[in-house]
Scaffold this motif. Sequence first.
Motif, PDB file in Angstrom:
ATOM      1  N   GLU A 248       0.885  -1.124   0.061  1.00  0.00           N
ATOM      2  CA  GLU A 248       0.007  -0.126   0.099  1.00  0.00           C
ATOM      3  C   GLU A 248       0.984   1.422   0.119  1.00  0.00           C
ATOM      4  O   GLU A 248       0.358   2.279  -0.333  1.00  0.00           O
ATOM      5  CB  GLU A 248      -0.940  -0.210   1.367  1.00  0.00           C
ATOM      6  N   ARG A 249       2.040   1.122   0.514  1.00  0.00           N
ATOM      7  CA  ARG A 249       2.788   2.448   0.561  1.00  0.00           C
ATOM      8  C   ARG A 249       4.288   1.914  -0.354  1.00  0.00           C
ATOM      9  O   ARG A 249       4.768   0.691  -0.063  1.00  0.00           O
ATOM     10  CB  ARG A 249       3.127   2.826   1.973  1.00  0.00           C
ATOM     11  N   ARG A 250       4.874   2.943  -0.556  1.00  0.00           N
ATOM     12  CA  ARG A 250       6.254   2.722  -0.754  1.00  0.00           C
ATOM     13  C   ARG A 250       7.263   3.541  -0.038  1.00  0.00           C
ATOM     14  O   ARG A 250       7.105   4.508   0.337  1.00  0.00           O
ATOM     15  CB  ARG A 250       6.446   3.193  -2.256  1.00  0.00           C
ATOM     16  N   GLY A 251       8.395   2.590   0.402  1.00  0.00           N
ATOM     17  CA  GLY A 251       9.326   3.103   1.204  1.00  0.00           C
ATOM     18  C   GLY A 251      10.443   3.961   0.319  1.00  0.00           C
ATOM     19  O   GLY A 251      10.152   4.108  -0.893  1.00  0.00           O
ATOM     20  N   ALA A 252      11.181   4.672   1.186  1.00  0.00           N
ATOM     21  CA  ALA A 252      12.221   5.739   0.591  1.00  0.00           C
ATOM     22  C   ALA A 252      13.191   4.837  -0.198  1.00  0.00           C
ATOM     23  O   ALA A 252      13.729   5.346  -1.098  1.00  0.00           O
ATOM     24  CB  ALA A 252      12.997   6.301   1.722  1.00  0.00           C
ATOM     25  N   ASP A 253      13.212   3.568  -0.121  1.00  0.00           N
ATOM     26  CA  ASP A 253      14.386   3.011  -1.092  1.00  0.00           C
ATOM     27  C   ASP A 253      13.491   2.100  -2.325  1.00  0.00           C
ATOM     28  O   ASP A 253      14.004   1.340  -2.848  1.00  0.00           O
ATOM     29  CB  ASP A 253      15.068   1.516  -0.021  1.00  0.00           C
ATOM     30  N   GLY A 254      12.006   2.646  -2.316  1.00  0.00           N
ATOM     31  CA  GLY A 254      11.546   2.011  -3.384  1.00  0.00           C
ATOM     32  C   GLY A 254      10.544   0.925  -3.162  1.00  0.00           C
ATOM     33  O   GLY A 254       9.646   0.465  -4.111  1.00  0.00           O
ATOM     34  N   SER A 255      11.102   0.094  -2.145  1.00  0.00           N
ATOM     35  CA  SER A 255      10.277  -1.327  -1.931  1.00  0.00           C
ATOM     36  C   SER A 255       8.927  -0.737  -1.635  1.00  0.00           C
ATOM     37  O   SER A 255       8.300   0.248  -0.960  1.00  0.00           O
ATOM     38  CB  SER A 255      10.988  -1.781  -0.788  1.00  0.00           C
ATOM     39  N   LEU A 256       7.943  -1.673  -1.780  1.00  0.00           N
ATOM     40  CA  LEU A 256       6.587  -1.670  -1.421  1.00  0.00           C
ATOM     41  C   LEU A 256       6.480  -2.261  -0.006  1.00  0.00           C
ATOM     42  O   LEU A 256       7.084  -3.224   0.234  1.00  0.00           O
ATOM     43  CB  LEU A 256       5.768  -2.580  -2.552  1.00  0.00           C
ATOM     44  N   ARG A 257       5.518  -1.590   0.613  1.00  0.00           N
ATOM     45  CA  ARG A 257       5.331  -1.832   2.414  1.00  0.00           C
ATOM     46  C   ARG A 257       4.151  -2.115   2.393  1.00  0.00           C
ATOM     47  O   ARG A 257       3.028  -1.499   2.028  1.00  0.00           O
ATOM     48  CB  ARG A 257       5.819  -0.724   2.831  1.00  0.00           C
ATOM     49  N   ASN A 258       3.818  -2.838   3.363  1.00  0.00           N
ATOM     50  CA  ASN A 258       2.252  -3.334   3.755  1.00  0.00           C
ATOM     51  C   ASN A 258       2.149  -2.467   5.100  1.00  0.00           C
ATOM     52  O   ASN A 258       2.874  -2.038   5.736  1.00  0.00           O
ATOM     53  CB  ASN A 258       2.268  -4.851   4.188  1.00  0.00           C
ATOM     54  N   THR A 259       0.913  -2.469   5.166  1.00  0.00           N
ATOM     55  CA  THR A 259       0.299  -1.163   6.202  1.00  0.00           C
ATOM     56  C   THR A 259      -0.840  -2.257   7.135  1.00  0.00           C
ATOM     57  O   THR A 259      -1.643  -2.781   6.474  1.00  0.00           O
ATOM     58  CB  THR A 259      -0.434  -0.002   5.800  1.00  0.00           C
ATOM     59  N   ARG A 260      -0.382  -1.953   8.525  1.00  0.00           N
ATOM     60  CA  ARG A 260      -1.543  -2.797   9.390  1.00  0.00           C
ATOM     61  C   ARG A 260      -2.671  -1.772   9.826  1.00  0.00           C
ATOM     62  O   ARG A 260      -2.088  -0.522  10.215  1.00  0.00           O
ATOM     63  CB  ARG A 260      -0.721  -3.448  10.382  1.00  0.00           C
ATOM     64  N   ILE A 261      -3.754  -1.914   9.898  1.00  0.00           N
ATOM     65  CA  ILE A 261      -4.945  -1.198  10.330  1.00  0.00           C
ATOM     66  C   ILE A 261      -5.337  -2.031  11.737  1.00  0.00           C
ATOM     67  O   ILE A 261      -6.025  -3.025  11.753  1.00  0.00           O
ATOM     68  CB  ILE A 261      -6.072  -0.989   9.456  1.00  0.00           C
ATOM     69  N   TYR A 262      -5.138  -1.134  12.879  1.00  0.00           N
ATOM     70  CA  TYR A 262      -5.905  -1.761  14.023  1.00  0.00           C
ATOM     71  C   TYR A 262      -6.960  -0.776  14.545  1.00  0.00           C
ATOM     72  O   TYR A 262      -6.839   0.642  14.220  1.00  0.00           O
ATOM     73  CB  TYR A 262      -4.594  -1.728  15.158  1.00  0.00           C
ATOM     74  N   SER A 263      -7.929  -1.342  15.308  1.00  0.00           N
ATOM     75  CA  SER A 263      -9.022  -0.319  15.746  1.00  0.00           C
ATOM     76  C   SER A 263      -9.259  -0.877  17.175  1.00  0.00           C
ATOM     77  O   SER A 263      -9.158  -1.806  17.501  1.00  0.00           O
ATOM     78  CB  SER A 263     -10.144  -0.356  14.754  1.00  0.00           C
ATOM     79  N   LYS A 264      -9.976   0.087  17.796  1.00  0.00           N
ATOM     80  CA  LYS A 264     -10.579  -0.081  18.923  1.00  0.00           C
ATOM     81  C   LYS A 264     -11.838   0.718  19.056  1.00  0.00           C
ATOM     82  O   LYS A 264     -12.106   1.779  18.768  1.00  0.00           O
ATOM     83  CB  LYS A 264      -9.756   0.408  20.134  1.00  0.00           C
ATOM     84  N   LEU A 265     -12.823   0.085  19.564  1.00  0.00           N
ATOM     85  CA  LEU A 265     -14.376   0.685  19.549  1.00  0.00           C
ATOM     86  C   LEU A 265     -14.719   0.994  20.892  1.00  0.00           C
ATOM     87  O   LEU A 265     -14.220   0.421  21.958  1.00  0.00           O
ATOM     88  CB  LEU A 265     -15.304  -0.252  18.996  1.00  0.00           C
ATOM     89  N   ALA A 266     -15.485   2.023  21.191  1.00  0.00           N
ATOM     90  CA  ALA A 266     -15.877   2.507  22.416  1.00  0.00           C
ATOM     91  C   ALA A 266     -16.643   1.280  23.218  1.00  0.00           C
ATOM     92  O   ALA A 266     -17.291   0.535  22.543  1.00  0.00           O
ATOM     93  CB  ALA A 266     -16.794   3.713  22.336  1.00  0.00           C
TER      94      ALA A 266
END
Length: 172
Positions: free
Chosen positions: A154-172
Amino acid sequence: MIIRCPQPGDGPDLFDATVDALSDLRRFPASLPWALETPSIDTSESFCVSGSANFQARKDFPFLFIDKTSGIVVGCGGLHRPRWAVPVFELGFWGRSSLVGRGLFSEAVDALAKYAFSNFDAKRIEAICDDLNARSIRVCERIGMQLEGVLRQERRGADGSLRNTRIYSKLA
């Protein structure tokens, strides 16, 4: 731990914390692009001044994590990108590398989550972190956030590599 909004004059203390954390923060440039910039006392002070103004204007909610005993800034966090219609906030955080592993950041981040739920009637908080950032992942999991998913390449690192991103959540 004292957790409060940055104020004018906090720049030098924030600068010291930033310099301490910089080598670890730079390992995740896709998530923390600001860490690639060369820090200075002036930019740290500007962050504190604008952070205080944004807090008062209810646009963004940065916080400093300050050790009660020594008075040093141990890290920084915030409730970012508020979406008031829900309300939901993005939870961000970082800390001095020299103080990792003592539970300080879990304590501070948990306090920010509780602050969002009690003071802003948040229904949801979310944290977005690099898939390789094991320390941030542990903090999220320690405070009871749930992994919602992994955005692959989902993102590209400064070195050009593709990076995965984790999405965490907490609900009220």
